[in-house]
Design a protein around this motif. Sequence first.
Motif, mmCIF file in Angstrom:
data_model
loop_
_atom_site.group_PDB
_atom_site.id
_atom_site.type_symbol
_atom_site.label_atom_id
_atom_site.label_comp_id
_atom_site.label_asym_id
_atom_site.label_seq_id
_atom_site.Cartn_x
_atom_site.Cartn_y
_atom_site.Cartn_z
ATOM 1 N N LEU A 70 0.849 -1.170 0.000
ATOM 2 C CA LEU A 70 0.000 0.000 0.000
ATOM 3 C C LEU A 70 0.894 1.231 0.000
ATOM 4 O O LEU A 70 1.907 1.273 0.701
ATOM 5 C CB LEU A 70 -0.872 0.014 1.261
ATOM 6 C CG LEU A 70 -1.682 1.282 1.517
ATOM 7 C CD1 LEU A 70 -2.783 1.431 0.470
ATOM 8 C CD2 LEU A 70 -2.255 1.258 2.916
ATOM 9 N N VAL A 71 0.535 2.240 -0.790
ATOM 10 C CA VAL A 71 1.249 3.512 -0.786
ATOM 11 C C VAL A 71 0.295 4.569 -0.245
ATOM 12 O O VAL A 71 -0.816 4.723 -0.749
ATOM 13 C CB VAL A 71 1.724 3.919 -2.195
ATOM 14 C CG1 VAL A 71 2.474 5.243 -2.149
ATOM 15 C CG2 VAL A 71 2.591 2.839 -2.812
ATOM 16 N N VAL A 72 0.723 5.263 0.800
ATOM 17 C CA VAL A 72 -0.054 6.356 1.363
ATOM 18 C C VAL A 72 0.690 7.641 1.016
ATOM 19 O O VAL A 72 1.835 7.828 1.416
ATOM 20 C CB VAL A 72 -0.213 6.222 2.891
ATOM 21 C CG1 VAL A 72 -1.118 7.317 3.428
ATOM 22 C CG2 VAL A 72 -0.727 4.847 3.277
ATOM 23 N N ILE A 73 0.034 8.504 0.240
ATOM 24 C CA ILE A 73 0.662 9.743 -0.216
ATOM 25 C C ILE A 73 -0.018 10.906 0.482
ATOM 26 O O ILE A 73 -1.241 11.062 0.392
ATOM 27 C CB ILE A 73 0.528 9.915 -1.739
ATOM 28 C CG1 ILE A 73 1.022 8.671 -2.471
ATOM 29 C CG2 ILE A 73 1.278 11.158 -2.203
ATOM 30 C CD1 ILE A 73 0.615 8.636 -3.937
ATOM 31 N N GLN A 74 0.775 11.697 1.166
ATOM 32 C CA GLN A 74 0.251 12.901 1.823
ATOM 33 C C GLN A 74 0.674 14.109 1.004
ATOM 34 O O GLN A 74 1.858 14.409 0.882
ATOM 35 C CB GLN A 74 0.783 13.036 3.249
ATOM 36 C CG GLN A 74 0.304 14.309 3.934
ATOM 37 C CD GLN A 74 0.991 14.567 5.257
ATOM 38 O OE1 GLN A 74 1.974 13.934 5.604
ATOM 39 N NE2 GLN A 74 0.476 15.527 5.998
ATOM 40 N N ARG A 118 -1.554 15.100 -11.541
ATOM 41 C CA ARG A 118 -1.976 13.719 -11.788
ATOM 42 C C ARG A 118 -2.989 13.237 -10.751
ATOM 43 O O ARG A 118 -3.915 12.491 -11.049
ATOM 44 C CB ARG A 118 -0.750 12.819 -11.796
ATOM 45 C CG ARG A 118 -1.036 11.368 -12.040
ATOM 46 C CD ARG A 118 0.260 10.611 -12.180
ATOM 47 N NE ARG A 118 0.071 9.260 -11.709
ATOM 48 C CZ ARG A 118 1.007 8.498 -11.230
ATOM 49 N NH1 ARG A 118 2.230 8.942 -11.154
ATOM 50 N NH2 ARG A 118 0.756 7.290 -10.838
ATOM 51 N N TYR A 119 -2.808 13.676 -9.501
ATOM 52 C CA TYR A 119 -3.700 13.261 -8.429
ATOM 53 C C TYR A 119 -4.825 14.267 -8.184
ATOM 54 O O TYR A 119 -5.584 14.129 -7.235
ATOM 55 C CB TYR A 119 -2.907 13.009 -7.142
ATOM 56 C CG TYR A 119 -2.170 11.697 -7.189
ATOM 57 C CD1 TYR A 119 -2.740 10.543 -6.683
ATOM 58 C CD2 TYR A 119 -0.909 11.602 -7.760
ATOM 59 C CE1 TYR A 119 -2.072 9.322 -6.737
ATOM 60 C CE2 TYR A 119 -0.241 10.390 -7.834
ATOM 61 C CZ TYR A 119 -0.826 9.265 -7.316
ATOM 62 O OH TYR A 119 -0.165 8.067 -7.376
ATOM 63 N N ASP A 120 -4.920 15.293 -9.033
ATOM 64 C CA ASP A 120 -6.019 16.256 -9.003
ATOM 65 C C ASP A 120 -6.174 16.915 -7.625
ATOM 66 O O ASP A 120 -7.256 16.920 -7.034
ATOM 67 C CB ASP A 120 -7.322 15.576 -9.433
ATOM 68 C CG ASP A 120 -8.391 16.587 -9.824
ATOM 69 O OD1 ASP A 120 -8.024 17.685 -10.275
ATOM 70 O OD2 ASP A 120 -9.574 16.271 -9.663
ATOM 71 N N ILE A 121 -5.064 17.478 -7.127
ATOM 72 C CA ILE A 121 -5.074 18.167 -5.840
ATOM 73 C C ILE A 121 -5.635 19.570 -6.072
ATOM 74 O O ILE A 121 -5.099 20.343 -6.859
ATOM 75 C CB ILE A 121 -3.653 18.233 -5.235
ATOM 76 C CG1 ILE A 121 -3.083 16.828 -5.093
ATOM 77 C CG2 ILE A 121 -3.669 18.972 -3.900
ATOM 78 C CD1 ILE A 121 -3.926 15.884 -4.281
ATOM 79 N N PHE A 129 -3.874 10.157 -0.377
ATOM 80 C CA PHE A 129 -4.247 9.173 -1.389
ATOM 81 C C PHE A 129 -3.720 7.825 -0.964
ATOM 82 O O PHE A 129 -2.642 7.715 -0.382
ATOM 83 C CB PHE A 129 -3.654 9.531 -2.755
ATOM 84 C CG PHE A 129 -4.560 10.332 -3.611
ATOM 85 C CD1 PHE A 129 -5.496 9.717 -4.431
ATOM 86 C CD2 PHE A 129 -4.497 11.707 -3.601
ATOM 87 C CE1 PHE A 129 -6.345 10.465 -5.220
ATOM 88 C CE2 PHE A 129 -5.339 12.462 -4.383
ATOM 89 C CZ PHE A 129 -6.265 11.844 -5.197
ATOM 90 N N TYR A 130 -4.469 6.798 -1.287
ATOM 91 C CA TYR A 130 -4.095 5.419 -1.007
ATOM 92 C C TYR A 130 -4.024 4.713 -2.347
ATOM 93 O O TYR A 130 -4.995 4.722 -3.107
ATOM 94 C CB TYR A 130 -5.130 4.763 -0.087
ATOM 95 C CG TYR A 130 -5.364 5.576 1.165
ATOM 96 C CD1 TYR A 130 -4.655 5.312 2.327
ATOM 97 C CD2 TYR A 130 -6.274 6.635 1.179
ATOM 98 C CE1 TYR A 130 -4.859 6.063 3.475
ATOM 99 C CE2 TYR A 130 -6.474 7.397 2.316
ATOM 100 C CZ TYR A 130 -5.763 7.106 3.454
ATOM 101 O OH TYR A 130 -5.962 7.862 4.587
ATOM 102 N N ASP A 131 -2.877 4.127 -2.630
ATOM 103 C CA ASP A 131 -2.614 3.507 -3.927
ATOM 104 C C ASP A 131 -2.100 2.097 -3.669
ATOM 105 O O ASP A 131 -1.297 1.880 -2.770
ATOM 106 C CB ASP A 131 -1.557 4.349 -4.646
ATOM 107 C CG ASP A 131 -1.291 3.915 -6.059
ATOM 108 O OD1 ASP A 131 -0.769 2.788 -6.243
ATOM 109 O OD2 ASP A 131 -1.572 4.695 -6.981
ATOM 110 N N LYS A 132 -2.582 1.143 -4.438
ATOM 111 C CA LYS A 132 -2.082 -0.224 -4.299
ATOM 112 C C LYS A 132 -2.034 -0.847 -5.680
ATOM 113 O O LYS A 132 -2.999 -0.770 -6.433
ATOM 114 C CB LYS A 132 -2.967 -1.055 -3.373
ATOM 115 C CG LYS A 132 -2.309 -2.371 -2.998
ATOM 116 C CD LYS A 132 -2.869 -2.899 -1.718
ATOM 117 C CE LYS A 132 -2.034 -4.073 -1.257
ATOM 118 N NZ LYS A 132 -2.483 -4.619 -0.025
ATOM 119 N N ALA A 133 -0.899 -1.431 -6.003
ATOM 120 C CA ALA A 133 -0.673 -2.083 -7.302
ATOM 121 C C ALA A 133 -0.932 -1.113 -8.456
ATOM 122 O O ALA A 133 -1.440 -1.489 -9.497
ATOM 123 C CB ALA A 133 -1.524 -3.334 -7.439
ATOM 124 N N GLY A 134 -0.583 0.163 -8.230
ATOM 125 C CA GLY A 134 -0.739 1.154 -9.282
ATOM 126 C C GLY A 134 -2.138 1.708 -9.444
ATOM 127 O O GLY A 134 -2.389 2.520 -10.328
#
Length: 163
Positions: A70-74, A118-121, A129-134
């Motif tokens: 899991l990727v957690v992006i702040q 890309r993440y529409d901030i 954002f929470y990202d998993k397997a792209g």
Amino acid sequence: MHFSANVYNIYPMVLTHVLTIIAHQHKTYTTTEISIEEDMPTGAEGTVIVPHTMEQFALHMSQAKQSHKLVVIQFTTSRCPASRYIAPAFTEYAKEFAGAVFIKVNVDSDELETVTDRYDIEGILPTLFYDKAGQKIAKSPRANKELLRAKIRRHTASPYFLR
């Protein structure tokens, strides 16, 4: 695969020593945040990765995708009180959830403008954002520590990393 409880007791001590050695070799490392330089190894577990370029961000996302973590992006800025409020919890959870990668993106950085687009901030900070397997699997546009922990628990693959 089963591991003895001793491995989990020793791991935090070993990680602390490894990060201390790295900190002496590269002054931009600390035990809670990593500021990546081109020649440095990529993120260690238990840390918050702070990329400074799109290439660094893409490298970490690619590695996380390959590891199925899991990727957690702040998405944050130093001027935002809510971003400063959630920052200690974000760092704490990076240490707690070894089954996830934690990345902090400064929206004020011109180098990372492509990431924020890309993440529409759209100005609500911090946005998580929470990202998993792209795949983008969730978005939280508020600073809520309990919600952050709950989403990480829900999306972290292995029960070994949950408390």
